[in-house]
Design a protein around this motif. Structure first.
Motif, short mmCIF file in Angstrom:
data_model
loop_
_atom_site.label_atom_id
_atom_site.label_comp_id
_atom_site.label_asym_id
_atom_site.label_seq_id
_atom_site.Cartn_x
_atom_site.Cartn_y
_atom_site.Cartn_z
N LEU A 1 0.83 -1.20 0.00
CA LEU A 1 0.00 0.00 0.00
C LEU A 1 0.87 1.26 0.00
O LEU A 1 0.50 2.30 -0.54
CB LEU A 1 -0.91 -0.03 1.23
N TYR A 2 2.02 1.12 0.60
CA TYR A 2 2.97 2.22 0.71
C TYR A 2 3.21 2.93 -0.62
O TYR A 2 3.33 4.14 -0.69
CB TYR A 2 4.29 1.64 1.23
N ASP A 3 3.24 2.15 -1.70
CA ASP A 3 3.54 2.73 -3.01
C ASP A 3 2.40 3.57 -3.56
O ASP A 3 2.58 4.28 -4.54
CB ASP A 3 3.90 1.61 -4.00
N ASP A 4 1.22 3.49 -2.94
CA ASP A 4 0.09 4.30 -3.39
C ASP A 4 -0.14 5.53 -2.53
O ASP A 4 -1.10 6.26 -2.72
CB ASP A 4 -1.20 3.45 -3.37
N LEU A 5 0.75 5.74 -1.57
CA LEU A 5 0.53 6.84 -0.62
C LEU A 5 0.68 8.21 -1.27
O LEU A 5 1.57 8.43 -2.08
CB LEU A 5 1.56 6.76 0.52
N ASP A 6 -0.20 9.14 -0.89
CA ASP A 6 -0.07 10.52 -1.33
C ASP A 6 0.89 11.24 -0.38
O ASP A 6 1.25 10.72 0.66
CB ASP A 6 -1.44 11.20 -1.30
N GLU A 7 1.22 12.46 -0.77
CA GLU A 7 2.24 13.19 -0.04
C GLU A 7 1.84 13.50 1.41
O GLU A 7 2.64 13.35 2.34
CB GLU A 7 2.52 14.49 -0.77
N ALA A 8 0.59 13.90 1.59
CA ALA A 8 0.14 14.27 2.94
C ALA A 8 0.18 13.06 3.88
O ALA A 8 0.58 13.16 5.04
CB ALA A 8 -1.26 14.86 2.89
N SER A 9 -0.21 11.92 3.35
CA SER A 9 -0.20 10.69 4.17
C SER A 9 1.23 10.32 4.55
O SER A 9 1.51 9.90 5.67
CB SER A 9 -0.82 9.53 3.41
N LEU A 10 2.10 10.48 3.57
CA LEU A 10 3.50 10.16 3.81
C LEU A 10 4.07 11.06 4.91
O LEU A 10 4.77 10.62 5.81
CB LEU A 10 4.28 10.35 2.51
N LEU A 11 3.72 12.34 4.83
CA LEU A 11 4.19 13.29 5.83
C LEU A 11 3.65 12.95 7.22
O LEU A 11 4.38 12.99 8.22
CB LEU A 11 3.75 14.72 5.44
N HIS A 12 2.39 12.57 7.27
CA HIS A 12 1.76 12.15 8.54
C HIS A 12 2.57 11.00 9.14
O HIS A 12 2.96 11.03 10.32
CB HIS A 12 0.32 11.70 8.26
N PHE A 13 2.85 10.03 8.33
CA PHE A 13 3.56 8.83 8.78
C PHE A 13 4.98 9.15 9.20
O PHE A 13 5.49 8.67 10.21
CB PHE A 13 3.53 7.78 7.66
N GLU A 14 5.63 10.02 8.42
CA GLU A 14 7.03 10.33 8.74
C GLU A 14 7.15 11.19 9.99
O GLU A 14 8.09 11.03 10.77
CB GLU A 14 7.71 10.98 7.53
N THR A 15 6.18 12.08 10.20
CA THR A 15 6.21 12.90 11.41
C THR A 15 6.03 12.01 12.65
O THR A 15 6.73 12.18 13.65
CB THR A 15 5.11 13.97 11.38
N LEU A 16 5.11 11.08 12.54
CA LEU A 16 4.91 10.12 13.63
C LEU A 16 6.23 9.42 13.96
O LEU A 16 6.66 9.35 15.11
CB LEU A 16 3.85 9.09 13.23
N GLN A 17 6.89 8.91 12.92
CA GLN A 17 8.15 8.20 13.14
C GLN A 17 9.20 9.09 13.78
O GLN A 17 9.97 8.65 14.63
CB GLN A 17 8.68 7.65 11.82
N ALA A 18 9.22 10.36 13.34
CA ALA A 18 10.23 11.27 13.88
C ALA A 18 10.02 11.48 15.38
O ALA A 18 10.99 11.51 16.16
CB ALA A 18 10.18 12.61 13.13
N ILE A 19 8.76 11.61 15.80
CA ILE A 19 8.49 11.79 17.24
C ILE A 19 8.93 10.55 18.00
O ILE A 19 9.56 10.63 19.05
CB ILE A 19 6.99 12.08 17.49
#
Ligand code: ATP
Ligand code: MG
Length: 427
Positions: free
Chosen positions: A224-242
């Motif tokens: 599913l990762y390959d279908d992610l839009d930019e906003a979703s990706l940012l949401h996920f990456e911000t979570l990981q950063a925290i």
């Protein structure tokens, strides 16, 4: 004699000797939830069946085969709650709680699922659930994960691994769904019956299958990762950063889709290798669509639930030993005047916070003293004719060396209260 009646399969009693571990967990959890500002809410154990069908989803294990559904006396279909999120959201909408701004809520209690009972899997089990409503995240998503990590730490549990994933937006899911269906159709022969049925209705659920025979098809599925839009990706990456910033370790599991329909963006699961097949200890994620789906104004939301029995099993495994709290004293008495004093003295003692078991049922001093010993009380308080005459009581230590002393009731209270501060020596 008629046959004794047994409890319902998969629904257990928690016996007095098991309660201290529950208490320890529940006390810890209460303080923990307060530390993050979550306010307790209590919902009914039974709801209209439609609530669960509309929220959890028609094509899910829970709704298809695990719900305890009955027809009420007035002909309405009602179900024992299989989880808490649907009820919590229903309550929030019904009482307009979001008018006062976003809400951090928590609840605890029994849930009911008609599953095959086995270790760590019951038909009545308990969850502690946490829901944050009105927060778009990803900060609050991270808060949920961080608070779980703190709880494991406070309970002394290690070897619980965190898996996270993102499901993106409903559009992501739609795009992915098309690719996934193609893959599954190419592998139709390898799919089990459940999965074939779900292919048309809810193909993502196939990834959630626990059937070992299906694992190779699942492993080879597109991501599913390959279908992610930019906003979703940012949401996920911000979570990981925290999470990284706080040193919370995690694995990304792109097959993690969760068994319920309502998730988007963040999903996570805490899993252990210590409970056999029942490896999920706690699970949750974001469900931005649910409030609208249940007839409310759209509002973002996110939450998780932990399985109390599984956490308790881990606590027991990791050596948590909690003993029942014995009473301070067992009160032995014989004779009319003695009993009168005994009743009064026991109430006076309890007034100060002492725990007193008053002997009931009569019998000789000898047999009463046996009961006193068996009660594990620290002291026996003994009242006979002599004590009644002098309005004093005899206090005998039962768990350590020491002489029996005769005291006024007030002095006896002082002695027993002081003893609470000193360590308990086993004789
Ligand atoms: P599983 O994969 O084990 O069936 P689930 O995905 O159905 O779990 P959730 O609906 O996410 O479980 O519920 C959250 C938690 O509640 C689980 O992680 C687990 O610890 C616990 N739980 C779920 N079902 C049961 C059950 N039948 N008995 C005991 N605990 C359970
Ligand atoms: Mg399940």
């Amino acid at each position: 004699m008629s046959e004794t009646i047994q409890s319902i399969r998969g629904m257990s009693d928690v016996l007095p000797e098991q309660v201290p571990l529950w208490d320890l967990f529940e006390d810890t959890a209460r303080v923990w939830l307060r530390a993050y500002g979550y306010r307790p809410i209590r919902m009914p154990l039974v709801e209209k069946t439609e609530l669960f069908v509309r929220s959890i989803g028609e094509v899910t294990d829970i709704v298809e085969k695990e719900m305890y559904t009955f027809t009420d006396l007035n002909g309405e279909s009602i179900s024992l709650r299989p989880e808490g999120t649907a009820s919590c959201v229903r309550a929030v909408l019904e009482h307009h709680l979001l008018y006062n701004g976003p809400q951090r809520l928590c609840y605890a209690g029994p849930m009911f699922r008609h599953e095959k009972p086995q270790k760590g899997r019951y038909r009545q089990f308990h969850q502690v659930g946490v829901e944050a409503l009105g927060f778009p995240g990803p900060d609050v998503d991270a808060e949920h994960i961080v608070m779980c990590a703190r709880l494991w730490n406070q309970l002394g549990l290690d070897r619980i691994r965190l898996q996270i994933n993102t499901l993106g937006t409903p559009e992501t899911r739609a795009r992915y769904r098309a690719r996934l269906v193609k893959h599954l159709e190419r592998n139709l022969d390898a799919l089990d019956e459940d999965s074939r049925r779900r292919l048309g209705s809810n193909p993502l659920r196939v990834l959630d299958s626990k059937n070992p025979a299906m694992q190779s098809v699942i492993d080879a599925a597109p991501r599913l990762y390959d279908d992610l839009d930019e906003a979703s990706l940012l949401h996920f990456e911000t979570l990981q950063a925290i999470l990284r910033g706080l040193g919370v370790e995690f694995d990304i599991n792109s097959r993690l889709v969760r068994g319920l329909d309502y998730y988007n963006h963040t999903v996570f699961e805490w899993i252990t290798d210590r409970l056999g097949a029942q490896s999920a200890v706690c699970a949750g994620g974001r469900y931005d669509g649910l409030l609208h789906q249940l007839g409310g104004k759209p509002a973002p939301a996110c939450g998780f639930a932990l399985g109390v029995e599984r956490v308790l099993a881990l606590m027991a495994e990791s050596g948590a030993r909690v003993r029942e709290q014995p009473p301070d004293a067992y009160l032995v008495h014989s004779g009319v005047e003695a009993s009168r004093l005994a009743w009064r003295a026991a109430e006076q003692m309890r007034e100060t916070g002492l725990s007193i078991v008053l002997h009931c049922g009569g019998g000789s001093f000898k047999s009463q003293m046996k009961k006193a010993d068996g009660s594990m009380a620290r002291f026996a308080v003994i009242i006979g004719d002599d004590e009644a005459a002098s309005q004093r009581v005899a206090v005998k230590p039962l768990r350590e060396l020491g002489d029996q002393v005769t005291l006024s009731v007030a002095e006896a209270i002082g002695l027993m209260r002081n003893a609470r501060g000193t360590p308990h020596i086993e004789p």
